[in-house]
Design an enzyme around this catalytic site. Structure first.
Site, PDB file in Angstrom:
ATOM      1  N   GLY A   9       0.829  -1.214   0.000  1.00  0.00           N
ATOM      2  CA  GLY A   9       0.000   0.000   0.000  1.00  0.00           C
ATOM      3  C   GLY A   9       0.862   1.262   0.000  1.00  0.00           C
ATOM      4  O   GLY A   9       0.516   2.278  -0.600  1.00  0.00           O
ATOM      5  N   ASN A  10       2.024   1.177   0.661  1.00  0.00           N
ATOM      6  CA  ASN A  10       2.917   2.338   0.758  1.00  0.00           C
ATOM      7  C   ASN A  10       3.520   2.760  -0.569  1.00  0.00           C
ATOM      8  O   ASN A  10       3.926   3.905  -0.730  1.00  0.00           O
ATOM      9  CB  ASN A  10       4.082   2.022   1.702  1.00  0.00           C
ATOM     10  CG  ASN A  10       3.586   1.829   3.110  1.00  0.00           C
ATOM     11  OD1 ASN A  10       2.627   2.458   3.523  1.00  0.00           O
ATOM     12  ND2 ASN A  10       4.236   0.936   3.836  1.00  0.00           N
ATOM     13  N   LYS A 126      -9.359  -7.196  13.567  1.00  0.00           N
ATOM     14  CA  LYS A 126      -8.500  -6.354  12.718  1.00  0.00           C
ATOM     15  C   LYS A 126      -9.014  -4.901  12.744  1.00  0.00           C
ATOM     16  O   LYS A 126     -10.098  -4.607  12.220  1.00  0.00           O
ATOM     17  CB  LYS A 126      -8.540  -6.924  11.292  1.00  0.00           C
ATOM     18  CG  LYS A 126      -7.995  -6.028  10.241  1.00  0.00           C
ATOM     19  CD  LYS A 126      -6.538  -6.284   9.977  1.00  0.00           C
ATOM     20  CE  LYS A 126      -6.008  -5.273   8.966  1.00  0.00           C
ATOM     21  NZ  LYS A 126      -4.572  -5.139   9.009  1.00  0.00           N
ATOM     22  N   LYS A 212      -3.504  -8.932   2.038  1.00  0.00           N
ATOM     23  CA  LYS A 212      -3.163  -8.942   0.614  1.00  0.00           C
ATOM     24  C   LYS A 212      -2.018  -9.903   0.267  1.00  0.00           C
ATOM     25  O   LYS A 212      -1.946 -10.390  -0.854  1.00  0.00           O
ATOM     26  CB  LYS A 212      -2.870  -7.531   0.093  1.00  0.00           C
ATOM     27  CG  LYS A 212      -1.510  -6.979   0.483  1.00  0.00           C
ATOM     28  CD  LYS A 212      -0.703  -6.621  -0.729  1.00  0.00           C
ATOM     29  CE  LYS A 212       0.730  -6.297  -0.459  1.00  0.00           C
ATOM     30  NZ  LYS A 212       1.301  -6.176   0.835  1.00  0.00           N
ATOM     31  N   LYS A 274       3.573 -12.019   5.088  1.00  0.00           N
ATOM     32  CA  LYS A 274       4.397 -12.187   3.877  1.00  0.00           C
ATOM     33  C   LYS A 274       5.181 -13.499   3.981  1.00  0.00           C
ATOM     34  O   LYS A 274       5.230 -14.292   3.034  1.00  0.00           O
ATOM     35  CB  LYS A 274       5.385 -11.023   3.712  1.00  0.00           C
ATOM     36  CG  LYS A 274       4.697  -9.678   3.514  1.00  0.00           C
ATOM     37  CD  LYS A 274       5.719  -8.575   3.248  1.00  0.00           C
ATOM     38  CE  LYS A 274       5.187  -7.207   3.596  1.00  0.00           C
ATOM     39  NZ  LYS A 274       3.897  -6.839   3.046  1.00  0.00           N
TER      40      LYS A 274
HETATM   41  P1  ADP Z   1       3.104  -3.514   2.872  1.00  0.00           P
HETATM   42  O1  ADP Z   1       2.244  -2.322   2.659  1.00  0.00           O
HETATM   43  O2  ADP Z   1       4.177  -3.625   1.851  1.00  0.00           O
HETATM   44  O3  ADP Z   1       2.344  -4.785   3.089  1.00  0.00           O
HETATM   45  P2  ADP Z   1       3.784  -3.642   5.710  1.00  0.00           P
HETATM   46  O4  ADP Z   1       3.961  -2.405   6.526  1.00  0.00           O
HETATM   47  O5  ADP Z   1       2.558  -4.454   5.939  1.00  0.00           O
HETATM   48  O6  ADP Z   1       3.940  -3.177   4.194  1.00  0.00           O
HETATM   49  O7  ADP Z   1       5.055  -4.606   5.888  1.00  0.00           O
HETATM   50  C1  ADP Z   1       6.385  -4.121   5.728  1.00  0.00           C
HETATM   51  C2  ADP Z   1       6.956  -3.703   7.072  1.00  0.00           C
HETATM   52  O8  ADP Z   1       7.199  -4.861   7.890  1.00  0.00           O
HETATM   53  C3  ADP Z   1       8.313  -3.044   7.047  1.00  0.00           C
HETATM   54  O9  ADP Z   1       8.214  -1.669   6.754  1.00  0.00           O
HETATM   55  C4  ADP Z   1       8.836  -3.293   8.477  1.00  0.00           C
HETATM   56  O10 ADP Z   1       8.592  -2.160   9.269  1.00  0.00           O
HETATM   57  C5  ADP Z   1       7.967  -4.434   8.995  1.00  0.00           C
HETATM   58  N1  ADP Z   1       8.704  -5.580   9.525  1.00  0.00           N
HETATM   59  C6  ADP Z   1       8.316  -6.280  10.618  1.00  0.00           C
HETATM   60  N2  ADP Z   1       9.137  -7.289  10.870  1.00  0.00           N
HETATM   61  C7  ADP Z   1      10.105  -7.253   9.910  1.00  0.00           C
HETATM   62  C8  ADP Z   1      11.255  -8.064   9.627  1.00  0.00           C
HETATM   63  N3  ADP Z   1      11.563  -9.114  10.380  1.00  0.00           N
HETATM   64  N4  ADP Z   1      12.009  -7.728   8.553  1.00  0.00           N
HETATM   65  C9  ADP Z   1      11.699  -6.687   7.765  1.00  0.00           C
HETATM   66  N5  ADP Z   1      10.616  -5.879   7.983  1.00  0.00           N
HETATM   67  C10 ADP Z   1       9.825  -6.158   9.045  1.00  0.00           C
HETATM   68 MG    MG Z   2       0.967  -5.182   4.755  1.00  0.00          MG
END
Ligand code: ADP
Ligand code: MG
Length: 317
Positions: A9-10, A126, A212, A274
């Protein structure tokens, strides 16, 4: 290779930005440049998050409450798919013609089937949308039967909805048909619009959101992708993320990833899903998942960046 890329989303609306169309188009231009570079060499299907956008649609809904009826979350999800899909189509068309590629971008409004027995449908957890006062939250819970919880760190109340597991993509056949006919397909935005099978025939939308990345894994499986490419705002998955001992993971085996996950290295709601989607895709299909940033996407496909997980190793492309 056939690749499903899931954009965070970012990538489309960064935190701290207001959310103007200009800001979003500027972000989309950067994203599309990378996506078209991938599409030049591979068969690509694009999916994306919708958190920031659907949050704003919700806010518009709330603010206009006295003027026009508020719409349920499944319809807001559909609106966000249309909005983001359109903006991506605009960005992709421009970049495709710049890079001289004959592909037509198209967006599929996509439903995702969830299971009526999913435990989160009975106990939603959520949080979504804006923060409200206790008084407003209590009134909404009483009058509309919604569930609200207090977020003490931010000092406000937020509505919570179910986050059921994705089961099957209703538009699967449409997506595959488009892909096989050289369309650059954008589908399953925001993890898809969650629906339940209805006893009267057809489907019933539900007040829920589907992660997602978990949904993207289902899409990668459905189209027979060899790579599920998760594009987020960090270059790789880290161990001890945010601590002085933080270190990036390159190629990881299935067993290693499962044990890191058990050790609690991946935060729920961000990196957790993820990694979970990557593990599932590797275990059930033997295929490869790469987690990296948008900027490093091409290098990661070539094995020179990001975190890669595959049951049979990431060596061979
Ligand atoms: P997206 O919108 O891409 O789904 P998210 O914010 O849901 O983004 O997921 C990405 C974020 O996950 C990163 O910005 C980071 O802050 C966080 N994160 C949490 N744990 C980890 C990890 N072990 N390694 C890398 N990032 C992590
Ligand atoms: Mg996310």
């Amino acid at each position: 290779m056939r690749i499903v890329a899931a954009l965070g989303g970012n990538a489309l609306l960064k935190s701290g930005q207001k959310g103007t169309a200009e800001e979003q188009y500027a972000n989309i231009e950067t994203a599309c440049r990378q996506l078209v570079r991938i599409a030049a060499e591979h068969e690509l299907v694009i999916t994306h998050g919708n958190g920031p956008q659907v949050g704003r649609i919700n806010l518009q809904n709330e603010a206009a409450r006295e003027e026009t009826p508020t719409l349920p979350l499944d319809i807001c999800g559909a609106m966000s798919q249309g909005q983001i899909g359109y903006m991506l189509q605009q960005g992709l068309s421009k970049e495709l013609s710049r890079q001289g590629l004959e592909l037509d971008p198209v967006t599929v409004v996509t439903r995702i089937l969830v299971c009526k027995d999913d435990p989160t449908l009975v106990s939603p957890g959520k949080p979504i949308g804006s923060y409200f006062s206790r008084k407003e939250a209590e009134a909404r819970a009483r009058d509309l039967g919604e569930k609200w919880i207090e977020d003490k760190t931010r000092g406000g109340w937020r509505k919570v909805v179910a986050s059921p597991r994705p089961v099957w993509i209703v538009e699967e056949r449409a997506i595959k048909t488009l892909l096989e006919n050289r369309f650059l397909v954008i589908a399953l935005g925001g993890g898809g619009i969650p629906v339940l099978g209805s006893e009267q025939g057809g489907y019933q939308g539900v007040e829920a959101v589907v992660d997602k990345d978990l949904a993207g894994g289902i899409l990668a499986d459905a189209v027979g992708a060899t790579i599920f490419l998760i594009l987020t705002d960090v270059p790789a998955v880290y161990l001890d993320y945010g601590k002085p001992t933080q270190r990036p993971l390159g190629t990881v085996s299935l067993d290693e990833m499962v044990s890191y996950s058990r050790e609690g290295h991946f935060a729920a709601g961000s990196m957790g899903p993820k990694v979970e989607a990557a593990v599932k895709f590797a275990r059930e299909r033997g295929h490869k998942t790469i987690i990296t940033s948008l900027e490093l996407a091409l290098e990661a496909i070539e094995g020179r960046a990001g975190t890669c997980l595959a049951a049979s190793g990431c060596g061979e492309a």
